[in-house]
Write a protein that holds these residues in place. Structure first.
Motif, short mmCIF file in Angstrom:
data_model
loop_
_atom_site.label_atom_id
_atom_site.label_comp_id
_atom_site.label_asym_id
_atom_site.label_seq_id
_atom_site.Cartn_x
_atom_site.Cartn_y
_atom_site.Cartn_z
N VAL A 155 0.85 -1.18 0.00
CA VAL A 155 0.00 0.00 0.00
C VAL A 155 0.89 1.24 0.00
CG1 VAL A 155 -1.79 1.27 1.24
CG2 VAL A 155 -1.78 -1.24 1.27
N ALA A 156 0.72 2.11 -0.99
CA ALA A 156 1.56 3.30 -1.09
C ALA A 156 1.15 4.33 -0.04
CB ALA A 156 1.44 3.90 -2.49
N LEU A 157 2.12 4.97 0.56
CA LEU A 157 1.84 6.04 1.52
C LEU A 157 1.44 7.31 0.77
CD1 LEU A 157 4.84 5.72 4.03
CD2 LEU A 157 2.51 4.96 4.39
N GLU A 158 0.49 8.04 1.31
CA GLU A 158 0.11 9.30 0.68
C GLU A 158 1.27 10.28 0.70
OE1 GLU A 158 -3.40 10.96 2.31
OE2 GLU A 158 -4.65 9.21 1.87
N LYS A 159 2.05 10.25 1.80
CA LYS A 159 3.21 11.13 1.91
C LYS A 159 4.39 10.31 2.40
CE LYS A 159 4.85 15.36 4.16
NZ LYS A 159 4.52 16.43 5.14
N PRO A 160 5.45 10.15 1.59
CA PRO A 160 6.63 9.38 2.02
C PRO A 160 7.21 9.91 3.33
CG PRO A 160 6.74 9.84 -0.33
CD PRO A 160 5.59 10.65 0.21
N VAL A 161 7.79 9.00 4.12
CA VAL A 161 8.36 9.34 5.43
C VAL A 161 9.85 9.10 5.40
CG1 VAL A 161 8.39 8.71 7.87
CG2 VAL A 161 6.22 8.83 6.66
N ASP A 162 10.61 9.99 5.97
CA ASP A 162 12.06 9.86 6.03
C ASP A 162 12.42 8.55 6.73
OD1 ASP A 162 14.79 10.14 6.30
OD2 ASP A 162 14.70 12.25 6.84
N GLN B 150 15.90 6.56 0.64
CA GLN B 150 15.87 6.97 2.04
C GLN B 150 14.49 7.47 2.48
OE1 GLN B 150 19.07 9.71 2.80
NE2 GLN B 150 20.65 8.22 2.32
N LYS B 151 13.45 7.08 1.76
CA LYS B 151 12.08 7.44 2.14
C LYS B 151 11.23 6.17 2.21
CE LYS B 151 12.36 12.04 1.91
NZ LYS B 151 12.02 12.96 3.03
N ILE B 152 10.44 6.06 3.29
CA ILE B 152 9.45 4.97 3.37
C ILE B 152 8.29 5.38 2.47
CG2 ILE B 152 7.89 3.68 4.87
CD1 ILE B 152 9.82 4.24 7.17
N VAL B 153 8.03 4.59 1.45
CA VAL B 153 7.05 4.96 0.43
C VAL B 153 5.80 4.08 0.44
CG1 VAL B 153 8.80 5.97 -1.08
CG2 VAL B 153 8.24 3.55 -1.31
N ALA B 154 5.88 2.90 1.08
CA ALA B 154 4.73 1.99 1.07
C ALA B 154 4.88 0.99 2.22
CB ALA B 154 4.65 1.26 -0.26
#
Length: 246
Positions: A84-91, A151-155
């Motif tokens: 599931v893709a994140l609406e906003k990627p997290v560092d 370097q971003k959590i995207v899903a």
């Protein structure tokens, strides 16, 4: 300037600092009281095999032997389901500060605080977390995966799981096999020459079947430096190595 008074302040400051350092040292020793690198806790036979086969134990050997029940839970997941893709990627650096990670992702994964990060099972491109039983014991066989890129959590890929609300408290509790005995059995029977045990930890493990109803047993997990994993049943002492024929 009143040098006498200033001298007294410095003396009291140093005394206070020493007290704080002593308290911190006491806390560290207290935290280490439940685990030891003293290999004399292993049987003489296990120590002999360690020497003969040049097996190393790089992690502490936990001393705690709690009483735990088997765990019943409901689980369902599609192995090939897309993340599931994140609406906003997290560092992704937040994975090293779990409280910050929880805060950043709780909008999309509300129960992420009930999981624990597993650095040894994580790999390039994904962080692995396990749900906690009674808020303490990881359920090793179930994984929440956080997918990262640049370097971003995207899903994420999250299992559908429902733990026993009582955490198995209604099941019969049994005293867990000491880690030293479980590791000793593993050393004597299974570990190949030159092995290095990187981690020893207690949690739950059970093979996942094509059924929603699952049962997991208390298990000691021993991870080797080469990536192999062995589980020793905390009640029966049976040994499982999921990714091999053993």
């Amino acid at each position: 300037m009143d040098w006498g008074r200033a001298k007294s302040v410095l003396i009291y400051s140093f005394l206070l600092l020493n007290l704080l350092l002593c308290y911190q040292l006491w806390g560290d020793l207290r935290d280490q009281a439940g685990a030891s690198l003293d290999f004399t806790s292993l049987s003489a036979a296990a120590q002999q095999v360690m020497e003969e086969k040049e097996i190393r134990v790089l992690s502490v050997i936990p001393a705690a032997t709690p009483e735990l029940p088997n765990l019943s839970y409901r689980y369902s997941a599609e192995p090939d389901a897309p993340p599931v893709a994140l609406e906003k990627p997290v560092d992704s650096r937040l994975i090293f500060t779990f409280s910050e990670l929880t805060e950043a992702l709780k909008g999309e994964i509300p129960d992420i605080g009930d999981y624990r990060f597993d650095s040894l099972e994580s790999e390039a491109g994904r962080f692995v977390l396990h749900p906690l039983v009674q808020g303490k014991w990881p359920l090793f066989s179930v994984r929440l995966e956080l997918i990262y890129n640049d370097q971003k959590i995207v899903a994420y890929r999250k299992p559908q799981i429902q733990l026993d609300p009582a955490g198995g408290q209604d099941e019969e509790k049994q005293k867990i096999l000491p880690a030293a005995k479980a590791l000793g059995s593993l050393i004597e029977k299974y570990l190949p020459a030159g092995s290095a045990v990187k981690e020893s930890s207690l949690g739950y493990y059970g093979e996942l079947f094509n059924s929603e109803a699952q049962v997991a047993a208390p298990m000691w997990r021993f991870m080797l430096e080469d990536g192999r994993t062995y589980y020793v049943n905390g009640i029966s002492a049976d040994i499982i190595s999921p990714k091999t024929a053993e």
